[in-house]
Design an enzyme around this catalytic site. Structure first.
Site, PDB file in Angstrom:
ATOM      1  N   ASP A 150     -58.041 -71.338  82.905  1.00 34.87           N
ATOM      2  CA  ASP A 150     -56.830 -71.295  83.714  1.00 34.87           C
ATOM      3  C   ASP A 150     -55.622 -71.741  82.896  1.00 34.87           C
ATOM      4  OD1 ASP A 150     -55.367 -70.865  86.006  1.00 34.87           O
ATOM      5  OD2 ASP A 150     -56.718 -72.017  87.284  1.00 34.87           O
TER       6      ASP A 150
ATOM      7  N   ASP B  17     -53.870 -65.050  92.773  1.00 29.58           N
ATOM      8  CA  ASP B  17     -54.319 -66.099  93.690  1.00 29.58           C
ATOM      9  C   ASP B  17     -54.246 -65.637  95.132  1.00 29.58           C
ATOM     10  OD1 ASP B  17     -55.133 -67.989  91.937  1.00 29.58           O
ATOM     11  OD2 ASP B  17     -53.472 -69.388  92.248  1.00 29.58           O
TER      12      ASP B  17
HETATM   13  C1  GLA Z   1     -55.213 -71.618  89.884  1.00 23.90           C
HETATM   14  C2  GLA Z   1     -56.232 -70.501  89.916  1.00 23.90           C
HETATM   15  C3  GLA Z   1     -57.102 -70.652  91.135  1.00 23.90           C
HETATM   16  C4  GLA Z   1     -57.793 -71.997  91.093  1.00 23.90           C
HETATM   17  C5  GLA Z   1     -56.781 -73.102  90.979  1.00 23.90           C
HETATM   18  C6  GLA Z   1     -57.444 -74.421  90.725  1.00 23.90           C
HETATM   19  O1  GLA Z   1     -54.290 -71.499  90.915  1.00 23.90           O
HETATM   20  O2  GLA Z   1     -55.617 -69.262  89.872  1.00 23.90           O
HETATM   21  O3  GLA Z   1     -58.045 -69.612  91.198  1.00 23.90           O
HETATM   22  O4  GLA Z   1     -58.685 -72.016  90.005  1.00 23.90           O
HETATM   23  O5  GLA Z   1     -55.855 -72.872  89.925  1.00 23.90           O
HETATM   24  O6  GLA Z   1     -56.559 -75.447  90.604  1.00 23.90           O
END
Ligand code: GLA
Length: 708
Positions: free
Chosen positions: A447, A512
């Site tokens: 990430d 997301d």
């Molecule tokens: C980001 C990612 C999500 C999740 C969160 C965790 O937003 O895109 O899928 O992994 O972080 O904090």
């Protein structure tokens, strides 16, 4: 004048070099006959000087336009040595023709510059690649403000642009613009990009999914970038793409070089679907590097994020893993929340060890139990980041990208580690390597959850480019040490999605936003350049966590079906009927995935709120389509034509289980959900079939198999 040509499967790039100067792009379009007599080709561009212009005609559509040569449109190079040596003219250009490649080597002794341009076009594909390398041959440092990676010339008719903007949770948003005159530019300065996907499509007015001549350009780069489309005086369009540099970001010492990212370009006479096929094929053949050299079936994933967030409980996670196995899931990804102190986004980044309260005996017991159930184990990490509330930051507060004297602006309570410092990159590598050695971790969800702001290195110089290269190097090093490892490029969903990062990653977390309706648009934009097997697509809870919308399980599953499918909810909360249905959807995905993840992308124009996109196998004997009723419009949707089928072939068409439809059905429509209908491909592709009326925010999967 000398011509040089570079052929792809269906396209030809023809360059013309006057004297020994920078070649001009004469043709980038349909493939020219192999036995073309290029003897008098110079006549094509033999122009008298124009009125009120320079007394000698000059090249406007040069492969690398530079200041001081008479070209008045956007230059491909901006550099100087403290204000001098700002013009550049490459008069001695050597062109070497290799198999599927042209390599240009040029020098400008006056400005003290060396330039290489490498153009490649694999003969078995339809993707042209261009990259440039600039060398400082002078005695003093050279400040580089801009170096185009790729420059392409389009015909004057290609003035309709399809560009991408958007935001977090709404990535790859498509906009159509008319480039009537002047210059259109898209610039990204935030180091990642939810709102500026590094790609552009331009075509003749009215181009559509399966009609019209379109050109696409994409920069394989996850950082800052600039893409421009500009009208030349004669109406043709010059496209340039490259890295957007901060002031002082690249200062080349004597003998030093700057290498650009790779620009990818393609064209298609068959609309956007044809263009996507070229890019998908290019990614599959020439970009992706799978462990052991080949993609294996994409494991259906359970991602723990939306089902647990930071609240990790060993027993509950195990129950979820058990439920996942029953659903047919194959990979369990433990998302954010497992690290020490990580009860929310304020702490935990930087110290990559398990939280002693949530995991008193470490991650081992969970990983062993999960893998013992036959699931692969994947782990979420955000290696480039640190929370100020971490042991790492307390010990090394200077380890972050910053400009001395400027406030440290946190985002999601985090700062960016300066990975350009070898000792910091080494520390991150060591922590991840230790985890990967200690446990059977098959997969990292990598990430990257914040934009870069005033990202200076230890000398205070902009480090955007160097940080990205260090990140790629870190990924490559981890993969070398752990050859079976797969990595997902996450970046808050969709903010690092490009051919550059795909050299070291095998999946992209698309967005997301897990709302199926929103996803239709997001995935449509994503699919213009990137193939479905990389597109993380999850069945999430209803009501949806981002939008509050409620959707049927069938709709959510159908929208996730074509991508790298996953589930992101607490599966222990599904009732019996939902679990049975999701099990059947996952089984359908597994049955179809060898088609979905290798076939040819094919979409039709959206009509009356209904869209259709699908995949057709290379031999056109098997196909699947996602028909989505995105909204209700005044017109009833007309009969649906299915694009890309073999007109000589008869097909059995059906809507595979577990689909059912609560609508009024004719006998033929009822047969779709049963034994299927046998129909000629020629008519399915043209006259189309009258489908049942679908409710808004619902979808239908249609499968076709050759009926011999
Ligand atoms: C980001 C990612 C999500 C999740 C969160 C965790 O937003 O895109 O899928 O992994 O972080 O904090």
């Amino acid at each position: 004048m000398r011509p040089f040509r570079l052929d792809g499967g269906n396209s030809t790039l023809l360059l013309l070099q006057r004297d020994d100067g920078m070649p001009e792009i004469v043709h980038w379009g349909d493939r020219l006959p192999a036995a073309l007599d290029l003897d008098k080709v110079a006549h094509l561009r033999d122009r008298a000087p124009r009125h009120n212009g320079l007394d000698e005609d000059h090249v406007e559509a040069a492969l690398m336009p530079t200041l001081g040569t008479g070209t008045m449109r956007a230059p491909g190079l901006l550099a100087s040595r403290g204000g001098v040596d700002w013009t550049a003219s490459f008069e001695q250009v050597t062109v070497q023709q290799g198999a599927g490649a042209l390599r240009l080597t040029a020098e400008d002794p006056l400005a003290g510059l060396g330039l290489d341009i490498i153009l490649t076009s694999p003969p078995d594909g339809d993707i042209l690649r261009m990259r440039t390398r600039l060398r400082n041959d002078g005695a003093a440092p050279l400040q580089v403000a801009w170096l185009a990676a790729g420059v392409f010339v389009l015909p004057a008719e290609a003035g309709e642009l399809l560009v991408f903007d958007g935001r977090w949770g709404g990535e790859f948003a498509e906009r159509r613009l008319a480039l009537t005159s002047g210059l259109w530019a898209s610039e990204n300065r935030r180091g990642r990009s939810h709102d500026r996907f590094p790609g552009l499509i331009a075509g003749e007015p009215g181009f559509d999914e399966d009609r019209g001549l379109v050109h696409g350009v994409h920069l394989g780069w996850s950082g800052n970038h600039r893409t421009t489309a500009e009208r030349l005086e004669d109406g043709r369009i010059l496209i340039a793409t490259g890295e957007w540099l901060h002031p002082g970001e690249v200062i080349l010492g004597p003998g030093e070089s700057l290498e650009s990212p790779i620009a990818y370009a393609s064209l298609s006479a068959h609309g956007l679907s044809g263009l996507s096929r070229h890019f998908h094929d290019g990614a599959r053949r020439h970009v992706l590097r799978w462990p052991e050299g080949a993609m294996r079936p994409r494991p259906v994933t359970l991602n723990t994020w939306e089902g647990n967030y930071f609240d990790h409980d060993h027993d509950r996670l195990l129950a979820q893993a058990r439920a996942a196995v029953a659903l047919g899931i194959e990979r369990f990804v433990l998302d954010d929340g497992w690290m020490a102190g990580r009860d929310d986004a304020r702490a935990g980044l930087g110290d990559w060890r398990p939280d002693p309260n949530k995991y008193p005996r470490g991650l081992g017991p969970l990983i062993d139990a999960v893998t013992g159930m036959g699931l692969e184990f994947g782990l979420w990490v955000e290696p480039e980041m640190v929370n100020p509330d971490s042991d790492l930051y307390r010990a090394h507060p200077d380890a972050v990208l910053h400009v001395e004297g400027r406030p440290l602006l946190t985002s999601r309570h985090q700062l960016i580690l300066d990975l350009t410092r070898p000792e910091i990159a080494e520390g991150v590598f060591a922590q991840l390597d230790t985890l990967l050695r200690a446990h059977p971790i098959a997969y990292l969800k990598w990430d990257m959850n914040r934009d870069f702001v005033a990202a200076g290195d230890v000398r205070g110089r902009p480090a955007y480019r160097a940080h990205l290269l260090a990140t790629w190097a870190l990924m490559a090093r981890l993969r070398e040490a752990h050859p079976a490892l797969e990595i997902e490029s996450c970046a808050s969903g969709g903010a690092r999605a490009d051919f550059g990062i795909l050299r070291n990653t095998q999946r992209i977390w698309t967005s997301d936003c897990t709302d199926a309706l929103e996803r239709l648009a997001i995935q449509r934009g994503f699919s213009r350049f990137l193939p479905p097997e990389l597109m993380g697509a999850h069945v999430a809870a209803s009501p949806n966590h981002q939008t509050g919308r409620r959707h049927s399980l069938d709709f959510r599953a159908a929208v996730a079906l074509f991508g790298h499918m996953g589930v992101e909810l607490d599966p222990t909360l599904l009732d019996e009927a939902e679990a049975a249905s999701l099990t059947a959807w996952i089984a359908l995905h597994k049955r179809l995935r060898s088609l979905l993840h290798a076939g040819r992308h094919q979409a039709g124009a959206a009509v009356a709120g209904r869209s259709v996109r699908g995949v057709v196998s290379d031999d056109r004997r098997h196909a699947a389509y996602l028909v989505a009723q995105e909204r209700r419009e005044a017109w009833r949707p007309p009969p649906l034509a299915l694009p890309g089928l073999d007109p000589e072939q008869r097909y059995r068409l059906h809507a595979p289980p577990p689909q059912r439809l609560d609508a009024r059905l004719s006998p033929a429509q009822r047969a779709l959900f049963g034994e299927g209908l046998s129909l000629p491909g020629a008519l399915l592709g043209s006259a189309g079939i009258a489908l049942p009326e679908m409710q808004p925010e619902s979808a239908l999967i249609l499968e076709l198999t050759a009926d011999d």
